[in-house]
Design an enzyme around this catalytic site. Structure first.
Site, PDB file in Angstrom:
ATOM      1  N   HIS A  51      40.777  33.754  67.344  1.00  0.00           N
ATOM      2  CA  HIS A  51      41.485  33.392  68.580  1.00  0.00           C
ATOM      3  C   HIS A  51      42.933  33.880  68.564  1.00  0.00           C
ATOM      4  O   HIS A  51      43.564  33.937  67.498  1.00  0.00           O
ATOM      5  CB  HIS A  51      41.489  31.870  68.749  1.00  0.00           C
ATOM      6  CG  HIS A  51      40.128  31.298  69.028  1.00  0.00           C
ATOM      7  ND1 HIS A  51      39.518  31.415  70.254  1.00  0.00           N
ATOM      8  CD2 HIS A  51      39.261  30.629  68.233  1.00  0.00           C
ATOM      9  CE1 HIS A  51      38.332  30.823  70.218  1.00  0.00           C
ATOM     10  NE2 HIS A  51      38.149  30.338  68.990  1.00  0.00           N
ATOM     11  N   ARG A 316      30.497  21.226  64.728  1.00  0.00           N
ATOM     12  CA  ARG A 316      31.946  21.211  64.514  1.00  0.00           C
ATOM     13  C   ARG A 316      32.327  19.983  63.681  1.00  0.00           C
ATOM     14  O   ARG A 316      31.917  18.871  64.028  1.00  0.00           O
ATOM     15  CB  ARG A 316      32.684  21.111  65.848  1.00  0.00           C
ATOM     16  CG  ARG A 316      32.387  22.235  66.827  1.00  0.00           C
ATOM     17  CD  ARG A 316      33.022  21.887  68.171  1.00  0.00           C
ATOM     18  NE  ARG A 316      32.806  22.889  69.198  1.00  0.00           N
ATOM     19  CZ  ARG A 316      31.726  22.960  69.975  1.00  0.00           C
ATOM     20  NH1 ARG A 316      30.728  22.093  69.831  1.00  0.00           N
ATOM     21  NH2 ARG A 316      31.637  23.882  70.905  1.00  0.00           N
ATOM     22  N   ILE A 341      38.613  20.510  60.044  1.00  0.00           N
ATOM     23  CA  ILE A 341      38.866  21.919  60.400  1.00  0.00           C
ATOM     24  C   ILE A 341      37.785  22.393  61.378  1.00  0.00           C
ATOM     25  O   ILE A 341      36.838  23.089  61.008  1.00  0.00           O
ATOM     26  CB  ILE A 341      38.941  22.814  59.135  1.00  0.00           C
ATOM     27  CG1 ILE A 341      39.862  22.205  58.069  1.00  0.00           C
ATOM     28  CG2 ILE A 341      39.396  24.214  59.528  1.00  0.00           C
ATOM     29  CD1 ILE A 341      41.326  22.094  58.455  1.00  0.00           C
TER      30      ILE A 341
HETATM   31  C1  FAD Z   1      29.957  25.799  67.430  1.00  0.00           C
HETATM   32  C2  FAD Z   1      31.203  26.234  66.717  1.00  0.00           C
HETATM   33  C3  FAD Z   1      31.959  27.313  67.183  1.00  0.00           C
HETATM   34  C4  FAD Z   1      33.118  27.686  66.540  1.00  0.00           C
HETATM   35  N1  FAD Z   1      33.762  28.831  66.923  1.00  0.00           N
HETATM   36  C5  FAD Z   1      34.880  29.227  66.272  1.00  0.00           C
HETATM   37  C6  FAD Z   1      35.514  30.438  66.609  1.00  0.00           C
HETATM   38  O1  FAD Z   1      35.016  31.235  67.403  1.00  0.00           O
HETATM   39  N2  FAD Z   1      36.691  30.734  66.015  1.00  0.00           N
HETATM   40  C7  FAD Z   1      37.266  29.899  65.116  1.00  0.00           C
HETATM   41  O2  FAD Z   1      38.370  30.187  64.665  1.00  0.00           O
HETATM   42  N3  FAD Z   1      36.640  28.769  64.706  1.00  0.00           N
HETATM   43  C8  FAD Z   1      35.461  28.430  65.250  1.00  0.00           C
HETATM   44  N4  FAD Z   1      34.793  27.304  64.851  1.00  0.00           N
HETATM   45  C9  FAD Z   1      35.357  26.507  63.784  1.00  0.00           C
HETATM   46  C10 FAD Z   1      35.000  27.048  62.408  1.00  0.00           C
HETATM   47  O3  FAD Z   1      33.662  27.454  62.359  1.00  0.00           O
HETATM   48  C11 FAD Z   1      35.245  25.968  61.363  1.00  0.00           C
HETATM   49  O4  FAD Z   1      36.565  25.508  61.526  1.00  0.00           O
HETATM   50  C12 FAD Z   1      35.095  26.481  59.943  1.00  0.00           C
HETATM   51  O5  FAD Z   1      33.865  27.126  59.756  1.00  0.00           O
HETATM   52  C13 FAD Z   1      35.196  25.316  58.973  1.00  0.00           C
HETATM   53  O6  FAD Z   1      35.000  25.831  57.689  1.00  0.00           O
HETATM   54  P1  FAD Z   1      35.037  24.909  56.407  1.00  0.00           P
HETATM   55  O7  FAD Z   1      35.067  25.825  55.250  1.00  0.00           O
HETATM   56  O8  FAD Z   1      36.121  23.905  56.555  1.00  0.00           O
HETATM   57  O9  FAD Z   1      33.691  24.071  56.492  1.00  0.00           O
HETATM   58  P2  FAD Z   1      32.181  24.398  55.984  1.00  0.00           P
HETATM   59  O10 FAD Z   1      31.716  25.683  56.473  1.00  0.00           O
HETATM   60  O11 FAD Z   1      31.384  23.178  56.325  1.00  0.00           O
HETATM   61  O12 FAD Z   1      32.325  24.477  54.419  1.00  0.00           O
HETATM   62  C14 FAD Z   1      32.386  23.314  53.643  1.00  0.00           C
HETATM   63  C15 FAD Z   1      31.514  23.498  52.436  1.00  0.00           C
HETATM   64  O13 FAD Z   1      31.647  22.336  51.619  1.00  0.00           O
HETATM   65  C16 FAD Z   1      30.404  22.093  51.019  1.00  0.00           C
HETATM   66  N5  FAD Z   1      30.346  20.690  50.593  1.00  0.00           N
HETATM   67  C17 FAD Z   1      30.320  19.586  51.371  1.00  0.00           C
HETATM   68  N6  FAD Z   1      30.220  18.480  50.623  1.00  0.00           N
HETATM   69  C18 FAD Z   1      30.205  18.882  49.330  1.00  0.00           C
HETATM   70  C19 FAD Z   1      30.104  18.208  48.081  1.00  0.00           C
HETATM   71  N7  FAD Z   1      29.982  16.869  48.001  1.00  0.00           N
HETATM   72  N8  FAD Z   1      30.094  18.939  46.934  1.00  0.00           N
HETATM   73  C20 FAD Z   1      30.190  20.309  46.984  1.00  0.00           C
HETATM   74  N9  FAD Z   1      30.260  20.997  48.138  1.00  0.00           N
HETATM   75  C21 FAD Z   1      30.285  20.289  49.303  1.00  0.00           C
HETATM   76  C22 FAD Z   1      29.406  22.416  52.119  1.00  0.00           C
HETATM   77  O14 FAD Z   1      28.117  22.662  51.603  1.00  0.00           O
HETATM   78  C23 FAD Z   1      30.043  23.628  52.780  1.00  0.00           C
HETATM   79  O15 FAD Z   1      29.532  24.850  52.281  1.00  0.00           O
HETATM   80  C24 FAD Z   1      33.586  26.941  65.436  1.00  0.00           C
HETATM   81  C25 FAD Z   1      32.808  25.886  64.954  1.00  0.00           C
HETATM   82  C26 FAD Z   1      31.602  25.567  65.552  1.00  0.00           C
HETATM   83  C27 FAD Z   1      30.722  24.541  64.940  1.00  0.00           C
END
Ligand code: FAD
Length: 489
Positions: A51, A316, A341
């Site tokens: 974005h 999300r 996030i």
């Molecule tokens: C529908 C949708 C559309 C979106 N579109 C956009 C977009 O176009 N542009 C943008 O900037 N953002 C977008 N986002 C937001 C973005 O996808 C997220 O902010 C981002 O993917 C979050 O990443 P993360 O690494 O925090 O979470 P995650 O991808 O959930 O990673 C967290 C990891 O932690 C692991 N975990 C959890 N609990 C444990 C545990 N107890 N022990 C070990 N591992 C664990 C999980 O298995 C996972 O792999 C969108 C989100 C959604 C759902």
């Protein structure tokens, strides 16, 4: 095991934090409960937009980190060899009342430091830039720095580069508890044993509230919000040129129509809360809602409905504080949250990593840059897929497996599948996210069985042990006609 820092979660945030920290002379461990990186819901299932940064209210953490993240990705994507195309975005006004929203978004963007925002009111100019746009459009906010990427490729590339720079990534390892003594982090209990550590970064996505509570920080909760999508066949390539948004609603940026970096058209997401963090099923009503939303921007899609090749749903990780939670705590020194996030988390990830690094420094961690940090990931040769025939012929001369096309839809060769396995893929989805085999028109109908055979051969396991995405997702349960043999005994 001992480490200086332990990062929980190998989604886009955990992988990006780990890669940023790998610049320093530190023992860093990432623990991930899934069998591969980028398998968490939001990272593997989102819109893939980097974005521009005009959406969020100035003063929020999201607003601060989005435009910074956008600028950082432009450099990092080149370093790690991941796709990023700066195609620009439009927020489209369809009626007079929408104009005040466009003006407000432009004001916000300028405060957030987004460059070159422009409201295009010259309709001819707008339709020249986006020929299939709804003829009822009256204006659009143009953000030229908005870009598209492949979110799982980005996360995998960041994790690979972190590993190349010394980070240990422990897969199939679930965090079960955090040991805090005298208000300081001492260790993390995992499904594979205890890891002694003084600093923990919580990047656990949908489960970040549960991890935070393990460290005694439990003032927020994460509530999943579903977003459903349609993916259209590459035959529609060219239907839209930019990322197209409607004017946003109070809960989401609205249903988008966008090209993908791989030449498909993607529409979605809607935004429907769910209580279940595992509920990634699409629904008939949700899918209809998305299609209707997309028609408001591109009416021509109505005649292309049957060219859909897949539907999917992402979740999300929305915090009830309604902003990113990136904080350190006096009551659990050494514990850093990167929680809540949701969007624009993919965009903001490198800026989140900078903020986390800063918090670690302020919490007393000594950060000494190490010699030999290499920001460039070992490149992957995609010349066959790109029909770069001179390079492809050289590659095939060196390794004949690059002349054997496994996935006809996406032109993926056996050589690329084997390379993906060498880089860490152990499942059908792991191959899919690294090579795109199985993401085309036939959705793996043709290449699936061949990939099972290659995985079994390279990993030296029987085909019955090959899974789609780890434990419990086996694809085969016996030999051909084994049931027939059983009954005829
Ligand atoms: C529908 C949708 C559309 C979106 N579109 C956009 C977009 O176009 N542009 C943008 O900037 N953002 C977008 N986002 C937001 C973005 O996808 C997220 O902010 C981002 O993917 C979050 O990443 P993360 O690494 O925090 O979470 P995650 O991808 O959930 O990673 C967290 C990891 O932690 C692991 N975990 C959890 N609990 C444990 C545990 N107890 N022990 C070990 N591992 C664990 C999980 O298995 C996972 O792999 C969108 C989100 C959604 C759902």
């Amino acid at each position: 095991m001992k480490a200086d820092i332990l990062v929980i979660g190998a989604g886009i945030v955990g992988s990006t934090v780990a890669r940023e920290l790998s610049r320093y002379d530190l023992r860093i461990v990432v623990v991930e409960k899934n069998c591969d990186v980028a398998f968490g819901q939001p990272t593997k299932a989102n819109t893939g937009i980097i974005h521009a940064g005009y959406d969020d209210k100035p003063g929020t953490v999201k607003a601060k980190l989005c435009s910074r993240g956008n600028a950082l990705w432009h450099k990092i994507a080149r370093e790690i060899g991941a796709p990023l195309e700066e195609i620009g975005s439009f927020v489209v006004a369809l009626k007079e009342e929408d104009m005040s929203i466009l003006k407000e978004l432009k004001r916000r963007g300028e405060k957030n430091g987004v460059p070159n925002l422009e409201i295009i009111e010259d309709i001819e100019e707008l339709f020249k830039m986006e020929p299939n746009l709804n003829r009822e459009a009256i204006a659009a906010l143009y953000a030229p720095t908005a870009a598209i990427t492949s979110p799982y490729e980005l996360a995998i590339a960041m994790a690979e580069n972190a590993a190349e720079n010394g980070v240990k990534i422990l897969l199939d390892t679930k965090v079960k508890g955090i040991v805090v003594k005298n208000e300081e982090i001492k260790a993390v209990q995992t499904s594979k044993g205890r890891i002694d550590v003084s600093y923990v970064v919580n990047a656990a996505g949908l489960y970040a509230d549960e991890i935070s509570a393990m460290a005694g920080i439990n003032y927020f909760s994460i509530n999943p919000v579903k977003g459903e999508y349609w993916v259209f066949d590459k035959e529609l390539n060219g239907l839209v040129q930019h990322v197209l948004f409607p004017v946003p609603t109070p809960i989401s940026k609205g249903i988008v129509v966008t090209p993908t970096v791989d030449g498909n058209i993607l529409i979605g997401p809607n935004a429907n809360p769910t209580r279940d963090k595992n509920d990634s099923a699409t629904t008939a009503s949700g899918i209809d809602e998305v299609f209707a939303g997309a028609l408001n921007l591109i009416p021509k899609l109505a005649e292309k409905k049957k060219r859909v090749i897949a539907n999917f749903c992402g979740l999300r990780p929305e915090a009830d504080t309604n902003d990113f939670i990136i904080e350190a705590y006096d009551e659990a020194r050494g514990f850093i949250n990167a929680a809540g996030i949701k969007s624009p988390g993919l965009t903001a990830a490198p800026a989140i990593a900078e903020t986390v690094t800063d918090l670690l420094r302020k919490s007393g961690l000594e950060l000494r840059e190490k010699d030999g940090f290499n920001p460039f990931r070992k490149p992957i040769d995609r010349s066959v897929r790109k029909f770069d025939m001179e390079k492809a012929n050289n590659l095939i001369a060196r390794d004949r497996r690059y002349g054997h096309v496994i996935c006809r839809c996406e032109h993926v060769t056996e050589g690329e599948v084997v390379e993906a396995i060498r880089r860490g893929a152990t499942t059908l989805d792991g191959i899919k996210f690294r090579t795109r085999a199985g993401m085309g028109r036939c959705q793996g109908g043709f290449c699936g069985p061949m990939i099972v055979r290659i995985l079994a051969r390279e990993l030296k396991i029987p085909p019955t042990k090959v899974t789609k995405k780890g434990s419990g997702s086996n694809l085969l349960f016996g030999e051909n006609k084994s049931l027939l043999k059983e009954t005829s005994k």
